[in-house]
Enzyme design. Sequence first.
Site, short mmCIF file in Angstrom:
data_model
loop_
_atom_site.label_atom_id
_atom_site.label_comp_id
_atom_site.label_asym_id
_atom_site.label_seq_id
_atom_site.Cartn_x
_atom_site.Cartn_y
_atom_site.Cartn_z
N GLY A 6 35.12 29.85 42.42
CA GLY A 6 36.30 29.00 42.54
C GLY A 6 37.50 29.75 43.08
N ALA A 20 38.75 33.18 46.00
CA ALA A 20 38.41 34.19 47.01
C ALA A 20 39.20 35.44 46.66
CB ALA A 20 38.80 33.71 48.40
N GLU A 33 51.28 37.84 47.10
CA GLU A 33 50.93 36.42 47.23
C GLU A 33 51.97 35.66 48.03
OE1 GLU A 33 48.01 35.66 46.64
OE2 GLU A 33 47.55 37.49 45.53
N GLU A 41 43.57 35.41 53.09
CA GLU A 41 42.90 36.65 52.67
C GLU A 41 43.06 37.76 53.71
OE1 GLU A 41 42.22 36.61 49.67
OE2 GLU A 41 42.06 34.45 49.33
ZN LIG Z 1 46.24 35.88 47.64
#
Ligand SMILES: [Zn+2]
Length: 398
Positions: free
Chosen positions: A294, A296, A340, A318
């Site tokens: 669920g 990566a 992020e 990614e």
């Molecule tokens: Zn990330």
Amino acid sequence: MLATLISVLACSPADEPTPPAAGQSAADRRAGAPGIGDPDFPRDGNGGYDVSHYDLVVDYTPATKRLDGVTTISAAATQELSSFNLDLTGLDVREVAVDDAPATFTRKGDELTVRPARAITGGTPFTVKVTYTGSPKPASDNANLGTYGFIPTPDGAFVASEPNGSKTWFPNNDHPADKATFDFTITVPAGLTALANGEQAGRPTTSGGRTTFRWRERHPMATYLATATLGKFDLRQGSTAAGIPNLAATDPRFKSSLDPLYTLSGQITDYWATVFGPYPFSSTGGVVDDYSAGYALENQTKPLYGGFQPDETIIAHELAHQWFGNSLTIKRWKDLWLNEGFATYAEWLWAEHKGKKTAEATFTELLKRPASDPMWSYPRAAPSPTTCSTSPSTRAAA
Ligand SMILES: [Zn+2]
């Protein structure tokens, strides 16, 4: 990595740092610390040394889930060390040697404490070799991220270790503040493929029904980005248009993803190199395994997609992490929002590049969300057990 990791960081139980004991002996005072000093993960990583290289030898048999490993760590002492710690979960340590001399060791929780025959002088290089065996058990955090680390699958293993799961399969200094280069020698039953970071160091060799794969990542890497994902895989290898070696690997169940993964990974890597600067590593690509994680993870040079066909948005995310997170790395987990944040911004840039919505339009639209929207509920750079109740709801993977 998925945004839900942020809630993992928010919710991990805070270990109590060990207070210095009264009446400590001189040896105790020269012991390396059991944590690297991250206030949110006080027991992760270790103090007193800096790793420059991991040499991992791993033999794994999916049918029995047995792993035999030898890890040789090259490090430099940053202080005099009568003892020092490595991080390791479960597994049975058979032997430890420091500079080729037998060393004694003890285990407590996830800490492996090594006491060399002679104290290591501060500032000097040393090696520690750990021989171990057992069945790796992945880390589990059901409330948040789910399962991570070395995860056995019917045909092999899915290995995604953010934030601190690499200790489920090899002893190490398990914190992004201590990056190192890696050599991998992975032996599996013939017919399976073992995929690690970096590039292959020679062709695989088969003998006695077992095949050995050698990989080398010569660019420093955080331990959470190390992988030894193995099993049945279809491969496509070549180069991006700009000449970066490109390797896509898919579990047979996801064979239809092989060509799109290869093509998109190449196009996106090349495009990011025009936006963010030269590609920081020596190869790119991606791996789709049939474990339904669920999520990566941006494993260095080989992002890993867990049980779904990745679309261009998640591949863009990614691969942006190769620059933001993998090459440029946080020293403390509280700064994870930077990794992020850049990777999420990169999703918007990719959409704009493809003639969809502009990054500015995406930003403006998000900015209009009301204060009650869950998007705002997580304060950046503030991981704390008390923020658990306001964990963000996010899409399945990012
Ligand atoms: Zn990330």
